[in-house]
Motif scaffolding. Structure first.
Motif, PDB file in Angstrom:
ATOM      1  N   GLY A 185       9.253  -2.239  -5.180  1.00  0.00           N
ATOM      2  CA  GLY A 185       9.616  -0.988  -4.529  1.00  0.00           C
ATOM      3  C   GLY A 185      10.973  -0.468  -4.969  1.00  0.00           C
ATOM      4  N   LEU A 186      11.951  -1.358  -5.102  1.00  0.00           N
ATOM      5  CA  LEU A 186      13.277  -0.925  -5.557  1.00  0.00           C
ATOM      6  C   LEU A 186      13.216  -0.417  -6.994  1.00  0.00           C
ATOM      7  N   ASP A 187      12.426  -1.071  -7.837  1.00  0.00           N
ATOM      8  CA  ASP A 187      12.295  -0.605  -9.220  1.00  0.00           C
ATOM      9  C   ASP A 187      11.641   0.768  -9.279  1.00  0.00           C
ATOM     10  N   ASN A 188      10.549   0.956  -8.520  1.00  0.00           N
ATOM     11  CA  ASN A 188       9.878   2.266  -8.518  1.00  0.00           C
ATOM     12  C   ASN A 188      10.807   3.360  -7.985  1.00  0.00           C
ATOM     13  N   TRP A 189      11.493   3.040  -6.924  1.00  0.00           N
ATOM     14  CA  TRP A 189      12.407   4.019  -6.324  1.00  0.00           C
ATOM     15  C   TRP A 189      13.509   4.397  -7.308  1.00  0.00           C
ATOM     16  N   ARG A 195      10.110   4.850  -0.097  1.00  0.00           N
ATOM     17  CA  ARG A 195      11.196   4.410   0.793  1.00  0.00           C
ATOM     18  C   ARG A 195      10.638   3.641   1.986  1.00  0.00           C
ATOM     19  N   ASP A 196       9.543   4.121   2.542  1.00  0.00           N
ATOM     20  CA  ASP A 196       8.943   3.413   3.686  1.00  0.00           C
ATOM     21  C   ASP A 196       8.482   2.012   3.285  1.00  0.00           C
ATOM     22  N   GLY A 197       7.919   1.898   2.103  1.00  0.00           N
ATOM     23  CA  GLY A 197       7.496   0.576   1.648  1.00  0.00           C
ATOM     24  C   GLY A 197       8.660  -0.366   1.456  1.00  0.00           C
ATOM     25  N   LEU A 232       0.834  -1.211   0.000  1.00  0.00           N
ATOM     26  CA  LEU A 232       0.000   0.000   0.000  1.00  0.00           C
ATOM     27  C   LEU A 232       0.862   1.253   0.000  1.00  0.00           C
ATOM     28  N   ASN A 233       1.963   1.237   0.735  1.00  0.00           N
ATOM     29  CA  ASN A 233       2.885   2.375   0.708  1.00  0.00           C
ATOM     30  C   ASN A 233       3.401   2.637  -0.698  1.00  0.00           C
ATOM     31  N   LEU A 234       3.710   1.551  -1.414  1.00  0.00           N
ATOM     32  CA  LEU A 234       4.206   1.720  -2.783  1.00  0.00           C
ATOM     33  C   LEU A 234       3.128   2.292  -3.692  1.00  0.00           C
ATOM     34  N   TYR A 235       1.880   1.820  -3.530  1.00  0.00           N
ATOM     35  CA  TYR A 235       0.789   2.355  -4.354  1.00  0.00           C
ATOM     36  C   TYR A 235       0.596   3.848  -4.097  1.00  0.00           C
ATOM     37  N   ILE A 236       0.574   4.207  -2.831  1.00  0.00           N
ATOM     38  CA  ILE A 236       0.375   5.620  -2.480  1.00  0.00           C
ATOM     39  C   ILE A 236       1.536   6.463  -2.985  1.00  0.00           C
ATOM     40  N   GLY A 237       2.755   5.970  -2.819  1.00  0.00           N
ATOM     41  CA  GLY A 237       3.911   6.728  -3.304  1.00  0.00           C
ATOM     42  C   GLY A 237       3.895   6.912  -4.813  1.00  0.00           C
ATOM     43  N   GLU A 238       3.480   5.895  -5.539  1.00  0.00           N
ATOM     44  CA  GLU A 238       3.421   6.013  -6.994  1.00  0.00           C
ATOM     45  C   GLU A 238       2.381   7.040  -7.417  1.00  0.00           C
ATOM     46  N   ILE A 239       1.225   7.054  -6.740  1.00  0.00           N
ATOM     47  CA  ILE A 239       0.173   8.023  -7.087  1.00  0.00           C
ATOM     48  C   ILE A 239       0.633   9.445  -6.766  1.00  0.00           C
ATOM     49  N   LEU A 240       1.251   9.632  -5.594  1.00  0.00           N
ATOM     50  CA  LEU A 240       1.693  10.981  -5.223  1.00  0.00           C
ATOM     51  C   LEU A 240       2.782  11.478  -6.165  1.00  0.00           C
ATOM     52  N   TYR A 241       3.677  10.597  -6.560  1.00  0.00           N
ATOM     53  CA  TYR A 241       4.733  11.016  -7.480  1.00  0.00           C
ATOM     54  C   TYR A 241       4.148  11.388  -8.841  1.00  0.00           C
ATOM     55  N   ALA A 242       3.131  10.633  -9.285  1.00  0.00           N
ATOM     56  CA  ALA A 242       2.536  10.915 -10.587  1.00  0.00           C
ATOM     57  C   ALA A 242       1.724  12.203 -10.579  1.00  0.00           C
ATOM     58  N   THR A 243       1.193  12.577  -9.415  1.00  0.00           N
ATOM     59  CA  THR A 243       0.377  13.786  -9.331  1.00  0.00           C
ATOM     60  C   THR A 243       1.184  15.035  -9.021  1.00  0.00           C
ATOM     61  N   GLU A 295       6.998  13.624  -1.495  1.00  0.00           N
ATOM     62  CA  GLU A 295       6.130  12.761  -0.697  1.00  0.00           C
ATOM     63  C   GLU A 295       6.040  11.354  -1.315  1.00  0.00           C
ATOM     64  N   GLY A 296       5.975  11.294  -2.630  1.00  0.00           N
ATOM     65  CA  GLY A 296       5.945   9.987  -3.272  1.00  0.00           C
ATOM     66  C   GLY A 296       7.204   9.176  -2.999  1.00  0.00           C
ATOM     67  N   LEU A 297       8.358   9.833  -3.038  1.00  0.00           N
ATOM     68  CA  LEU A 297       9.609   9.138  -2.714  1.00  0.00           C
ATOM     69  C   LEU A 297       9.629   8.698  -1.256  1.00  0.00           C
TER      70      LEU A 297
END
Length: 549
Positions: A473-477, A440-442, A418-429, A434-436
């Protein structure tokens, strides 16, 4: 003097006659030897009445051959008996090992249990070479055997009489009522039919060459629908032609539809089947069907709940703050629905759902539910030895999902996702920092769970979920930071060009090289977690290792 002369003549005469006799005997023997009428024989040699070839078939030689033949038969039978015993022991030990890894209900027939074990082994082999086609054939045979009254399908009621004559087994996809069966039987039946559906997903569209009876993926078939076929790997039969092929396996929809119409399954099994079927519908580019199945899963998860006391808002699907803790089924269904909404592009609706689900998961209990303690009976030694060699018990049933879960290793990995999903959405918006931070937390949470020694006591699915979460998570980061580092380099390049014309301008306030440094941190993190993403085992010592210094 005269008498002496006479005596000398007599002696000479006798000597001459003796020498003549010897010469005549020698001549006679030489003559006999040369003619071959009587060969010279060694001393005390017993003459034979027949040649050597005839002598081989005498009573002495016959007894010797019989004795040698008996020894050959005895040693051959002994050797093959030992080989058969060793192979039987190895087969029994291997079946016991596979049974402990993939347990099956003990009340099933032996062949049914072996088919399911082999199907699971083809799905998740140790060498990594997955064979989905073979897994489908075996699991499909398990379901057919379980519905046959002759092979363990007593008390199984067919819910319809309509059959499909085009199928190999006309009534294969008729739903059944298995309520009269035991819980272990029903759980094994559900496992077999879900395995068949999952395997059918991976072999969807495969073609069978009816001229050679060869099954091939569709990308290798030569025909108008595939103008650029993939080359056949070396060592395989030649590519089939489209006019010689037919569909090899039925679609996975048949098995999923059968599961949803089966009576006797609990709510957790129905929710999982709905979610898996919805995921397959999304893969087949049918979002409307997938959304209907997600709603069906949510309705199944709240079937026993009063509509006025739902833990979520029916319009926004956001969990209520003051409601009771949601059940496991509700959390799974809402998470899948949020993923579906996010994939459609409705990020403004998906983000509140993710945040409410994460808040609900973090409020769960950290302690597992208490189970009543039963006093262990003291058994005699002989019974303990028998229990050691006895087959293992079938695992106890998992929770039915009607109660809230506790924050186990699997649930914490779900929080990391869920942390990764939220981070991806925040980064895209646009909220990149905040997305990063959420990403990182995920990653930290997933790595923490994989390094927890208790994860080895959990099921294999728990470790697989945490590994997927950490890898994603590592790939998204890495992707997020690489984009920011590229923008940083572009700013540096433009800044260096403008500094030529602005000599009196001061230095930039932004910290230079921040994202490049974080890229190096991510690379070190990937190297450090590589051992967590793969099962690396030390090589087993062989005989040669004992002779090394």
């Amino acid at each position: 003097m005269a008498p002496r002369l006479i005596a000398r003549k007599i002696v000479f005469h006798q000597a001459g006659s003796r020498s003549r006799c010897l010469r005549s005997f020698a001549n006679q023997s030489r003559l006999t030897t040369s003619t071959g009428s009587r060969p010279s024989l060694p001393f005390l040699f017993i003459p034979r009445a027949s040649p050597n070839s005839v002598r081989c078939y005498t009573s002495e030689r016959r007894r010797w051959w019989k004795h040698e033949a008996k020894l050959v038969v005895r040693y051959t039978l002994t050797l093959w008996g030992v080989v058969v015993c060793v192979l039987t022991i190895l087969f029994a030990v291997n079946e016991e090992v596979v049974e402990r890894e993939f347990p099956t209900p003990h009340e099933w027939h032996y062949l049914t249990r072996k088919f399911l074990r082999d199907a699971n082994n083809f799905k998740d082999p140790k060498n990594g070479e997955v064979n989905w086609a073979r897994a489908l054939e075996l699991s499909r045979g398990v379901v057919i055997r379980l519905e046959d009254p002759k092979t363990g399908g007593q008390d199984v009621v067919k819910l319809s009489d309509i059959v499909d004559p085009s199928l190999e087994v006309p009534g294969e996809f008729i739903a059944c009522d298995i309520s009269e069966k035991s819980e272990e039987w029903r759980r094994g039946y559900y496992e077999a039919i879900m395995l068949a559906a999952k395997a059918a997903e991976h072999v969807d569209g495969w073609q069978r060459d009816i001229t050679r009876n060869i099954v091939t993926p569709p990308e290798f078939v030569i025909g108008p629908s595939n103008p650029h076929p993939t080359p056949i790997p070396p060592g395989n039969p030649s590519a089939p032609r489209e006019e010689d092929c037919e569909l090899a396996y039925p679609s996975a929809d048949n098995w999923y539809t059968k599961i949803l119409a089966t009576k006797g399954l609990n709510s957790r099994q129905m929710v999982e089947a709905c979610l898996e079927y919805a995921s397959f519908m999304e893969f087949k580019s049918n979002p409307q069907g997938a959304e209907s199945l997600y709603k069906l899963a949510l309705a199944e998860a709240t079937a026993d709940v009063d509509p006025k006391k739902l833990p979520y808002d029916p319009k926004t699907l956001v969990l209520k703050d003051r409601a009771e803790p949601p059940s496991m089924n509700v959390l799974s269904a809402l998470t899948a629905m949020a993923n579906h909404v996010a994939r459609k592009g409705d990020i403004s609706s998906a983000l509140p759902m993710y945040l409410s689900i994460l808040k609900a998961r973090r409020s769960l209990s950290n302690d597992p539910p208490r189970t009543p303690l039963s006093k262990a009976k003291r058994e005699p030694i002989y019974q303990q030895m028998l229990n050691f060699f006895a087959p293992p018990d079938y695992p106890p049933p998992p929770p039915d999902g009607a109660l809230p879960p506790w924050r186990s290793t699997l649930e914490r990995c779900q929080e990391a996702a869920l942390n990764l999903y939220i981070g991806e959405i925040l980064y895209a918006t646009g909220s990149r920092d905040e997305g990063l931070a959420w990403t990182r937390d995920g990653v930290d949470l997933a790595e923490e769970q994989l390094r927890n020694p208790k994860i080895n006591e959990d099921s294999r699915g728990t470790k697989s979920t945490c590994r997927n979460c950490l890898s994603t998570g590592l790939d998204n980061w890495s992707i997020m930071v690489s984009r920011l580092a590229k923008e940083e380099k572009d700013k540096k390049a433009t800044g260096s060009q403008s500094s030529v014309f602005s000599f009196w301008s001061g230095p930039s306030r932004e910290t230079e090289g921040r994202w490049e440094a974080e890229e190096a941190v991510i690379q070190d993190r990937v190297k450090r977690t590589r051992e967590l993403l793969e099962d690396v085992q030390a090589p087993k010592p062989g005989i040669v290792s004992y002779f090394k210094v």
